[in-house]
Design a protein around this motif. Structure first.
Motif: not given
Length: 338
Positions: A142-168
């Protein structure tokens, strides 16, 4: 990435080719870049076979393997036993690819939505490069576990923006393969996630970790990989990096260290002692297990004497050595501090 408790998948380009279970092949994200900051050869192509061969170089991951468990090093580098892909390691590979590719965009476009939009395409590229990853979600119709896994990847990527500013940031290098031969003849190899160079010429080496930051008492072990990279840069360019920076996306922490020459000289001595121990084990075939709490996650329990298993027949010639010389050479560093 990296020895890696979080399973950061990447190829550290050992002389024998990427070891079983090693992560982040270049095909998973983009064509290898030509190094500008540090001219260096491309990683040695991996052999289509898994024939045993004598270790020819040392990377941070494989150095960590030997310090953790010499038998694990043998299984990965000499026997090249297959390892099952893991969700954690593959997620780390995916996040690294996204963060690397984000810098292809103009600075103003390096936003969280842009970064998250890269995840599906990089996941497709990763699966194409490593077909065995289909096993990860084979039991997820059903792709439910894959969807959760991809969401976790998104959360890690989002957190990076709180630690570094790639625009700089304008990295001098991303996913930089480096290689240096020491005066002893030992070749050190690795892949640096990011190299930043200030207008003043100061160098910062950055490594992303998708796990959590270690407790303070284990910080030295975590910095071993970074000091390894700093040593390679120093031997290649005569430059001691101004700063080493570990970015922990799992916990939202940043660990920094400013090395000095004495640090790198200590790491070099440690690696030379480690390599002597690896050569001795290679020649004698004496690869002993070192039980730790990490054994529970090891893919090779069926071949490990600690779990009642039997290692495969040793595939390399064994040379009988003087017992006194063996005893003198057998003192290997047992941890990753330096």
């Amino acid at each position: 990435m990296e020895t890696s408790t979080e399973g950061e998948a990447r190829s550290d380009s050992e002389g024998t080719g990427p070891a079983a279970g090693e992560p982040r092949t270049a095909a998973a994200h983009a064509e290898p870049r030509t190094a500008v900051f540090i001219p260096s050869p491309s990683p040695a192509p991996s052999s289509p076979s898994r024939a045993a061969s004598v270790p020819a170089s040392l990377s941070p991951s494989r150095a960590g393997d030997f310090m953790q468990c010499p038998l694990l090093y043998r299984f990965r580098v000499i026997d090249r036993l297959p390892e099952k892909p893991s969700e954690a390691a593959t997620r780390g590979t995916l996040v690294h690819a996204v963060l690397e590719r984000l810098f292809d965009a103009p600075a103003a476009d390096r936003t969280p939505p842009r970064a998250k939009s890269l995840i599906p395409g990089q996941w497709d590229r990763l699966r194409e490069a490593r077909p065995e990853l289909v096993e990860l979600f084979a039991d997820d119709p059903d792709g439910e576990r894959l969807a959760r896994w991809l969401t976790q990847a998104e959360q890690l990527v989002e957190r990076w923006f709180t630690l570094e500013d790639p625009t700089r940031l304008e990295p001098a290098e991303r996913e930089l393969f480096v290689e240096a031969e020491l005066e002893s003849g030992l070749t050190l190899r690795g892949i640096i996630d990011r190299v930043d160079v200030a207008p003043t010429g100061e160098v910062r080496i950055v490594d992303y970790k998708t796990g959590k930051a270690p407790r303070p008492e284990y910080a030295e072990g975590a910095l071993f990989q970074m000091k390894f990279y700093a040593l390679v840069v120093w031997r290649l360019k005569g430059i001691v990096p101004r700063r080493l920076q570990l970015v922990y996306l799992g916990s939202g922490d940043v660990l920094t260290y400013d090395p000095v020459v004495a640090d790198l000289e200590r790491v070099e001595r440690k690696l030379l002692a480690l390599w002597d121990a690896i050569r001795l084990a290679t020649e004698t075939g004496d690869w002993r297990p070192r039980p730790t709490k990490l054994c529970g996650w090891c893919d090779h329990q069926a071949h490990c004497p600690e779990f009642g298993g039997t290692p495969p027949p040793y595939p390399l010639p064994v040379r009988v050595r003087d017992a006194g010389a063996d005893a003198e050479a057998a003192g290997t560093p047992g941890d990753a501090t330096a």
